[in-house]
Design an enzyme around this catalytic site. Structure first.
Site, PDB file in Angstrom:
ATOM      1  N   ASP A  15      45.422  40.370  42.030  1.00 10.52           N
ATOM      2  CA  ASP A  15      44.666  40.327  40.774  1.00 10.52           C
ATOM      3  C   ASP A  15      43.691  39.160  40.851  1.00 10.52           C
ATOM      4  OD1 ASP A  15      44.001  40.923  38.037  1.00 10.52           O
ATOM      5  OD2 ASP A  15      45.156  39.157  37.468  1.00 10.52           O
ATOM      6  N   SER A  16      42.754  39.146  39.904  1.00  8.96           N
ATOM      7  CA  SER A  16      41.803  38.034  39.839  1.00  8.96           C
ATOM      8  C   SER A  16      42.507  36.722  39.492  1.00  8.96           C
ATOM      9  CB  SER A  16      40.743  38.345  38.793  1.00  8.96           C
ATOM     10  OG  SER A  16      41.367  38.637  37.554  1.00  8.96           O
ATOM     11  N   TYR A  47      37.041  37.865  37.111  1.00 15.14           N
ATOM     12  CA  TYR A  47      36.235  38.880  37.779  1.00 15.14           C
ATOM     13  C   TYR A  47      35.461  39.713  36.742  1.00 15.14           C
ATOM     14  CZ  TYR A  47      38.798  38.410  42.295  1.00 15.14           C
ATOM     15  OH  TYR A  47      39.340  37.975  43.487  1.00 15.14           O
ATOM     16  N   GLY A  48      35.987  39.742  35.527  1.00 14.67           N
ATOM     17  CA  GLY A  48      35.461  40.671  34.517  1.00 14.67           C
ATOM     18  C   GLY A  48      34.037  40.412  34.078  1.00 14.67           C
ATOM     19  N   CYS A  78      44.199  44.398  39.114  1.00 19.31           N
ATOM     20  CA  CYS A  78      43.039  44.029  38.293  1.00 19.31           C
ATOM     21  C   CYS A  78      42.199  45.275  37.986  1.00 19.31           C
ATOM     22  CB  CYS A  78      42.215  43.024  39.084  1.00 19.31           C
ATOM     23  SG  CYS A  78      40.722  42.494  38.260  1.00 19.31           S
ATOM     24  N   ASN A  79      41.950  45.519  36.718  1.00 18.36           N
ATOM     25  CA  ASN A  79      41.139  46.677  36.331  1.00 18.36           C
ATOM     26  C   ASN A  79      39.713  46.561  36.852  1.00 18.36           C
ATOM     27  OD1 ASN A  79      42.462  48.503  33.867  1.00 18.36           O
ATOM     28  ND2 ASN A  79      43.402  46.509  34.149  1.00 18.36           N
ATOM     29  N   THR A  80      39.157  45.347  36.782  1.00 19.27           N
ATOM     30  CA  THR A  80      37.769  45.161  37.218  1.00 19.27           C
ATOM     31  C   THR A  80      37.653  45.434  38.719  1.00 19.27           C
ATOM     32  OG1 THR A  80      37.642  43.432  35.526  1.00 19.27           O
ATOM     33  CG2 THR A  80      35.792  43.615  37.041  1.00 19.27           C
ATOM     34  N   GLU A 157      45.054  33.828  27.468  1.00 15.89           N
ATOM     35  CA  GLU A 157      45.364  32.680  28.333  1.00 15.89           C
ATOM     36  C   GLU A 157      45.679  31.447  27.494  1.00 15.89           C
ATOM     37  OE1 GLU A 157      43.554  32.204  32.001  1.00 15.89           O
ATOM     38  OE2 GLU A 157      44.149  34.269  32.400  1.00 15.89           O
ATOM     39  N   CYS A 189      42.947  46.381  30.872  1.00 17.03           N
ATOM     40  CA  CYS A 189      42.827  45.015  31.398  1.00 17.03           C
ATOM     41  C   CYS A 189      44.235  44.446  31.534  1.00 17.03           C
ATOM     42  CB  CYS A 189      41.996  44.168  30.443  1.00 17.03           C
ATOM     43  SG  CYS A 189      41.909  42.425  30.906  1.00 17.03           S
ATOM     44  N   THR A 190      44.424  43.667  32.596  1.00 14.15           N
ATOM     45  CA  THR A 190      45.747  43.077  32.855  1.00 14.15           C
ATOM     46  C   THR A 190      46.295  42.284  31.669  1.00 14.15           C
ATOM     47  OG1 THR A 190      44.474  41.273  33.847  1.00 14.15           O
ATOM     48  CG2 THR A 190      45.544  42.815  35.349  1.00 14.15           C
ATOM     49  N   HIS A 191      45.397  41.670  30.894  1.00 17.34           N
ATOM     50  CA  HIS A 191      45.847  40.747  29.840  1.00 17.34           C
ATOM     51  C   HIS A 191      46.263  41.437  28.541  1.00 17.34           C
ATOM     52  CE1 HIS A 191      44.028  37.970  32.572  1.00 17.34           C
ATOM     53  NE2 HIS A 191      44.227  36.926  31.786  1.00 17.34           N
TER      54      HIS A 191
HETATM   55  N1  DGL Z   1      42.288  40.955  35.750  1.00 16.99           N
HETATM   56  C1  DGL Z   1      41.095  41.272  34.995  1.00 16.99           C
HETATM   57  C2  DGL Z   1      41.102  42.778  34.659  1.00 16.99           C
HETATM   58  O1  DGL Z   1      42.137  43.409  34.556  1.00 16.99           O
HETATM   59  C3  DGL Z   1      40.976  40.430  33.733  1.00 16.99           C
HETATM   60  C4  DGL Z   1      40.669  38.970  34.005  1.00 16.99           C
HETATM   61  C5  DGL Z   1      39.345  38.773  34.702  1.00 16.99           C
HETATM   62  O2  DGL Z   1      38.279  38.968  34.072  1.00 16.99           O
HETATM   63  O3  DGL Z   1      39.370  38.453  35.879  1.00 16.99           O
HETATM   64  O4  DGL Z   1      40.060  43.342  34.508  1.00 16.99           O
END
Ligand code: DGL
Length: 297
Positions: A15-16, A47-48, A78-80, A157, A189-191
């Site tokens: 993940d990012s 990464y987003g 990570c979705n992005t 976060e 998104c992971t969060h």
């Molecule tokens: N992990 C990113 C996602 O799921 C979210 C955090 C980021 O922007 O890196 O898209």
């Protein structure tokens, strides 16, 4: 190499940053015998907000690092990164690669009761159009609603789930989706799994929430079973019946790492190894020259 040698290998998850620990947690719950090695690119998160080429290059390095460690499957938590790099990773890696978008889309298509479907995610994920394209294989355009929610990541976060500031931001982002009458919402998104209660309050209990971490854990379990790569597929009790171990690699140790990590994982993280950016770049180079620029670059 025997089939059992392969089964013994860990699953690699990247993940990012620390958000992908929600995916690790779901995977560990679903596949408790499996060893999992997690890499979080905490030095270069988020990464987003970054462009496609940068995210794709980082994703190659992250995945290359895991492949170099001998994993049997790479999970892009990570979705992005799933949006921008999955096709490329499937081409350059020697092991199966799973992303979060396909499982999330499949689950949403199964859950919707015929109403519109919504997707929320980072700017990169939404602008990539990947979720929209997946949903459009079964739904007409009028039934697809998306929303970028860039402030959700820092709010999570900072531990602000349930906070009034979060409720205000949420109202702003989610009112259009509520007004569109969606019956299903993909948390892309992971969060966002950590904001489930806030999102449920904003959207109403009638909207089904699709947690991409859970959807991915199901898909990973099914894929490993198909390939007969689960530890549980072994005839050896010593391989089959054991508690899987978790290992953590990060490219930086952020100030609030212990607090944020425990929030995502649900328990304290121990035994972290840091990985230098030079090691990551080398791992990326081993996968070959960078992907060609796309129309969006
Ligand atoms: N992990 C990113 C996602 O799921 C979210 C955090 C980021 O922007 O890196 O898209």
């Amino acid at each position: 190499m025997t089939a059992d040698d392969l089964r013994r290998r860990p699953i690699g998850v990247f993940d990012s940053g620390l958000g992908g620990l929600t995916v690790l947690r779901a995977l560990h719950e679903r596949l408790p015998c499996e060893d999992i090695v997690y890499f979080g690119d905490t030095a270069r998160v988020p990464y987003g907000t970054k462009g496609e080429r940068t995210v794709a290059a980082f994703a190659r390095q992250d995945a290359g690092l895991l492949q170099g460690l001998g994993v049997k499957m790479v999970v892009v938590a990570c979705n992005t990164a799933s949006a921008f790099a999955l096709d490329d990773l499937r081409e350059v890696l020697d092991v199966p690669v799973l992303g979060v978008i396909e499982p999330g889309v499949d689950t949403a298509l199964r859950r919707t009761a015929g109403g519109p479907v919504g997707v929320i995610g980072t700017s990169g994920t939404i602008r990539s159009g990947r979720y929209q394209a997946g949903l459009a294989t079964k739904l007409s355009g009028e039934r697809i609603f998306v929303q970028e929610c860039p402030l959700f990541v820092p709010l999570v976060e900072e531990g602000m789930a349930g906070h009034r500031v979060t409720a205000l931001v949420m109202e702003d982002y989610l009112a259009p989706l509520r007004n569109a009458g969606i019956d299903t919402l993909i948390l892309g998104c992971t969060h966002y799994p950590l904001l489930k209660d806030d999102i449920r309050r904003a959207m109403g209990a009638q909207v089904a929430l699709v947690d991409s971490a859970e959807a991915l854990a199901e898909a990973a379990a099914a894929h490993l079973a198909e390939l007969s790569l689960r530890r549980r597929d072994s005839g050896e009790a010593e391989i089959r019946d054991r508690e899987g171990e978790l290992a953590f690699l990060l490219s930086d140790i952020p100030w609030k790492f212990a607090e944020i990590g425990a929030r995502f994982l649900g328990k304290p993280i121990t035994g972290v190894r840091t990985v230098g950016l030079d090691e990551l770049e080398e791992a990326g180079r081993r996968l070959g020259p960078a992907p060609a620029p796309t129309e969006r670059d």
